[in-house]
Design a protein around this motif. Structure first.
Motif, PDB file in Angstrom:
ATOM      1  N   GLY A   1      30.640  71.819  53.649  1.00 14.40           N
ATOM      2  CA  GLY A   1      30.391  72.874  52.673  1.00 14.40           C
ATOM      3  C   GLY A   1      30.684  74.258  53.221  1.00 14.40           C
ATOM      4  N   TYR A   2      30.289  74.491  54.465  1.00 16.89           N
ATOM      5  CA  TYR A   2      30.571  75.788  55.090  1.00 16.89           C
ATOM      6  C   TYR A   2      32.069  76.025  55.171  1.00 16.89           C
ATOM      7  CZ  TYR A   2      31.110  79.518  58.433  1.00 16.89           C
ATOM      8  OH  TYR A   2      31.499  80.682  59.033  1.00 16.89           O
TER       9      TYR A   2
ATOM     10  N   HIS B   1      39.888  68.226  57.930  1.00 16.58           N
ATOM     11  CA  HIS B   1      39.229  66.922  57.820  1.00 16.58           C
ATOM     12  C   HIS B   1      37.800  67.145  57.351  1.00 16.58           C
ATOM     13  CE1 HIS B   1      36.626  67.313  61.394  1.00 16.58           C
ATOM     14  NE2 HIS B   1      37.618  68.064  61.855  1.00 16.58           N
ATOM     15  N   ALA B   2      37.096  66.074  57.082  1.00 21.34           N
ATOM     16  CA  ALA B   2      35.688  66.174  56.698  1.00 21.34           C
ATOM     17  C   ALA B   2      34.876  66.684  57.872  1.00 21.34           C
ATOM     18  CB  ALA B   2      35.173  64.798  56.268  1.00 21.34           C
ATOM     19  N   GLY B   3      33.849  67.453  57.565  1.00 20.97           N
ATOM     20  CA  GLY B   3      32.944  67.899  58.609  1.00 20.97           C
ATOM     21  C   GLY B   3      32.080  66.742  59.092  1.00 20.97           C
ATOM     22  N   SER B   4      31.351  66.982  60.159  1.00 16.92           N
ATOM     23  CA  SER B   4      30.491  65.917  60.688  1.00 16.92           C
ATOM     24  C   SER B   4      29.290  65.663  59.789  1.00 16.92           C
ATOM     25  CB  SER B   4      30.031  66.265  62.103  1.00 16.92           C
ATOM     26  OG  SER B   4      29.333  67.494  62.102  1.00 16.92           O
ATOM     27  N   ASN B   5      29.038  66.591  58.858  1.00 17.91           N
ATOM     28  CA  ASN B   5      27.971  66.398  57.872  1.00 17.91           C
ATOM     29  C   ASN B   5      28.286  67.263  56.644  1.00 17.91           C
ATOM     30  OD1 ASN B   5      26.906  69.093  58.338  1.00 17.91           O
ATOM     31  ND2 ASN B   5      26.028  68.274  60.219  1.00 17.91           N
ATOM     32  N   ALA B   6      27.504  67.096  55.589  1.00 18.18           N
ATOM     33  CA  ALA B   6      27.757  67.814  54.334  1.00 18.18           C
ATOM     34  C   ALA B   6      27.623  69.326  54.497  1.00 18.18           C
ATOM     35  CB  ALA B   6      26.808  67.314  53.245  1.00 18.18           C
TER      36      ALA B   6
ATOM     37  N   SER C   1      36.888  64.696  52.463  1.00 19.04           N
ATOM     38  CA  SER C   1      36.205  63.401  52.455  1.00 19.04           C
ATOM     39  C   SER C   1      36.811  62.408  53.446  1.00 19.04           C
ATOM     40  CB  SER C   1      36.237  62.805  51.045  1.00 19.04           C
ATOM     41  OG  SER C   1      37.574  62.557  50.660  1.00 19.04           O
ATOM     42  N   ARG C   2      37.756  62.869  54.260  1.00 19.61           N
ATOM     43  CA  ARG C   2      38.422  61.973  55.211  1.00 19.61           C
ATOM     44  C   ARG C   2      38.227  62.448  56.644  1.00 19.61           C
ATOM     45  NH1 ARG C   2      42.647  62.420  51.132  1.00 19.61           N
ATOM     46  NH2 ARG C   2      43.682  63.990  52.376  1.00 19.61           N
ATOM     47  N   THR C   3      38.086  61.494  57.550  1.00 22.77           N
ATOM     48  CA  THR C   3      37.969  61.861  58.962  1.00 22.77           C
ATOM     49  C   THR C   3      39.340  62.103  59.590  1.00 22.77           C
ATOM     50  OG1 THR C   3      37.903  59.526  59.591  1.00 22.77           O
ATOM     51  CG2 THR C   3      35.782  60.651  59.319  1.00 22.77           C
ATOM     52  N   ALA C   4      40.373  61.505  59.032  1.00 12.33           N
ATOM     53  CA  ALA C   4      41.724  61.729  59.551  1.00 12.33           C
ATOM     54  C   ALA C   4      42.146  63.171  59.250  1.00 12.33           C
ATOM     55  CB  ALA C   4      42.713  60.761  58.909  1.00 12.33           C
ATOM     56  N   ILE C   5      42.886  63.757  60.160  1.00 10.94           N
ATOM     57  CA  ILE C   5      43.317  65.147  59.999  1.00 10.94           C
ATOM     58  C   ILE C   5      44.574  65.216  59.132  1.00 10.94           C
ATOM     59  CG2 ILE C   5      44.251  67.148  61.216  1.00 10.94           C
ATOM     60  CD1 ILE C   5      42.287  66.597  63.441  1.00 10.94           C
ATOM     61  N   THR C   6      44.535  66.107  58.159  1.00  8.87           N
ATOM     62  CA  THR C   6      45.696  66.438  57.334  1.00  8.87           C
ATOM     63  C   THR C   6      46.165  67.818  57.778  1.00  8.87           C
ATOM     64  OG1 THR C   6      44.799  65.210  55.462  1.00  8.87           O
ATOM     65  CG2 THR C   6      46.537  66.796  54.985  1.00  8.87           C
ATOM     66  N   THR C   7      47.452  67.958  58.057  1.00  7.77           N
ATOM     67  CA  THR C   7      47.972  69.196  58.616  1.00  7.77           C
ATOM     68  C   THR C   7      48.800  69.970  57.596  1.00  7.77           C
ATOM     69  OG1 THR C   7      48.069  68.120  60.777  1.00  7.77           O
ATOM     70  CG2 THR C   7      49.300  70.149  60.541  1.00  7.77           C
ATOM     71  N   LEU C   8      48.586  71.269  57.566  1.00  6.73           N
ATOM     72  CA  LEU C   8      49.380  72.190  56.762  1.00  6.73           C
ATOM     73  C   LEU C   8      49.947  73.266  57.684  1.00  6.73           C
ATOM     74  CD1 LEU C   8      47.064  72.907  53.668  1.00  6.73           C
ATOM     75  CD2 LEU C   8      48.971  71.300  53.798  1.00  6.73           C
ATOM     76  N   GLY C   9      51.095  73.807  57.321  1.00  9.27           N
ATOM     77  CA  GLY C   9      51.682  74.912  58.063  1.00  9.27           C
ATOM     78  C   GLY C   9      51.363  76.241  57.405  1.00  9.27           C
ATOM     79  N   THR C  10      51.743  77.302  58.047  1.00 10.76           N
ATOM     80  CA  THR C  10      51.531  78.637  57.490  1.00 10.76           C
ATOM     81  C   THR C  10      52.182  78.768  56.119  1.00 10.76           C
ATOM     82  OG1 THR C  10      51.317  79.648  59.670  1.00 10.76           O
ATOM     83  CG2 THR C  10      51.956  81.101  57.867  1.00 10.76           C
ATOM     84  N   ALA C  11      53.382  78.233  55.955  1.00 14.50           N
ATOM     85  CA  ALA C  11      54.060  78.317  54.650  1.00 14.50           C
ATOM     86  C   ALA C  11      53.225  77.658  53.556  1.00 14.50           C
ATOM     87  CB  ALA C  11      55.442  77.678  54.729  1.00 14.50           C
ATOM     88  N   ASP C  12      52.558  76.557  53.882  1.00 18.28           N
ATOM     89  CA  ASP C  12      51.694  75.883  52.907  1.00 18.28           C
ATOM     90  C   ASP C  12      50.514  76.769  52.517  1.00 18.28           C
ATOM     91  OD1 ASP C  12      53.194  73.408  53.004  1.00 18.28           O
ATOM     92  OD2 ASP C  12      52.239  73.044  54.953  1.00 18.28           O
ATOM     93  N   LEU C  13      49.893  77.415  53.511  1.00 14.58           N
ATOM     94  CA  LEU C  13      48.766  78.296  53.218  1.00 14.58           C
ATOM     95  C   LEU C  13      49.200  79.477  52.361  1.00 14.58           C
ATOM     96  CD1 LEU C  13      46.811  78.419  56.623  1.00 14.58           C
ATOM     97  CD2 LEU C  13      46.562  76.828  54.724  1.00 14.58           C
ATOM     98  N   LEU C  14      50.364  80.036  52.686  1.00  9.25           N
ATOM     99  CA  LEU C  14      50.890  81.153  51.901  1.00  9.25           C
ATOM    100  C   LEU C  14      51.202  80.737  50.466  1.00  9.25           C
ATOM    101  CD1 LEU C  14      53.252  82.776  54.539  1.00  9.25           C
ATOM    102  CD2 LEU C  14      51.154  83.783  53.594  1.00  9.25           C
ATOM    103  N   ALA C  15      51.696  79.529  50.295  1.00 12.45           N
ATOM    104  CA  ALA C  15      52.008  79.040  48.946  1.00 12.45           C
ATOM    105  C   ALA C  15      50.726  78.835  48.128  1.00 12.45           C
ATOM    106  CB  ALA C  15      52.798  77.737  49.029  1.00 12.45           C
TER     107      ALA C  15
END
Length: 137
Positions: free
Chosen positions: A92-93, A83-88, A112-126
């Motif tokens: 960025g970090y 999700h987006a950080g609490s500040n820029a 740019s979103r406060t809602a959490i988007t979830t990925l699994g390990t397979a997504d990161l590996l891809a």
């Protein structure tokens, strides 16, 4: 006994995260994120102590600091929240510590979103196959 008390206090201070220390490793079974500085400092302590970090459960937001560390591996069923950080500066970090394709994906939307988007390990590996190490077993 003192180590257990300190781990309990650290757990309470990091949003009820569950980091379980076992001999030579730390298993992250649940970490909802929190302060970047706390996660960064804790990741450094794990590295200095020579502990392997296994991400096997839910790891959101600042928890990604553990997953990108040299001493980390990911279980196939691990889940990662973005999700987006609490500040820029925070956003960025987080983008800077990510492997290139994950960074591009993150900056294309979740940053740019406060809602959490979830990925699994397979997504990161891809996205970045050479950037991650799977845990044995």
């Amino acid at each position: 006994m003192i180590v257990r008390v300190l781990l309990l206090v650290a757990t309470l201070l990091t949003g009820c995260a569950q980091h379980i220390r076992e001999a030579e490793r730390v298993r992250i079974t649940y970490d909802p994120g929190g302060l970047l500085s706390s996660h960064y400092d804790q990741a450094g302590r794990y590295l200095v102590a020579g502990l392997a970090v296994e991400v096997e459960g839910y790891c959101a937001s600042a928890c990604l600091i553990y997953a990108v560390a040299d001493n980390a591996c990911l279980h196939r069923d691990a889940r990662f929240g973005f999700h987006a950080g609490s500040n820029a500066v925070g956003t960025g970090y987080m983008a800077r510590i990510m492997p290139p394709n994950l960074r591009a994906w993150y900056l294309s939307g979740p940053s740019s979103r406060t809602a959490i988007t979830t990925l699994g390990t397979a997504d990161l590996l891809a996205l970045d196959p050479g950037a991650w190490r799977l845990c044995d077993g």
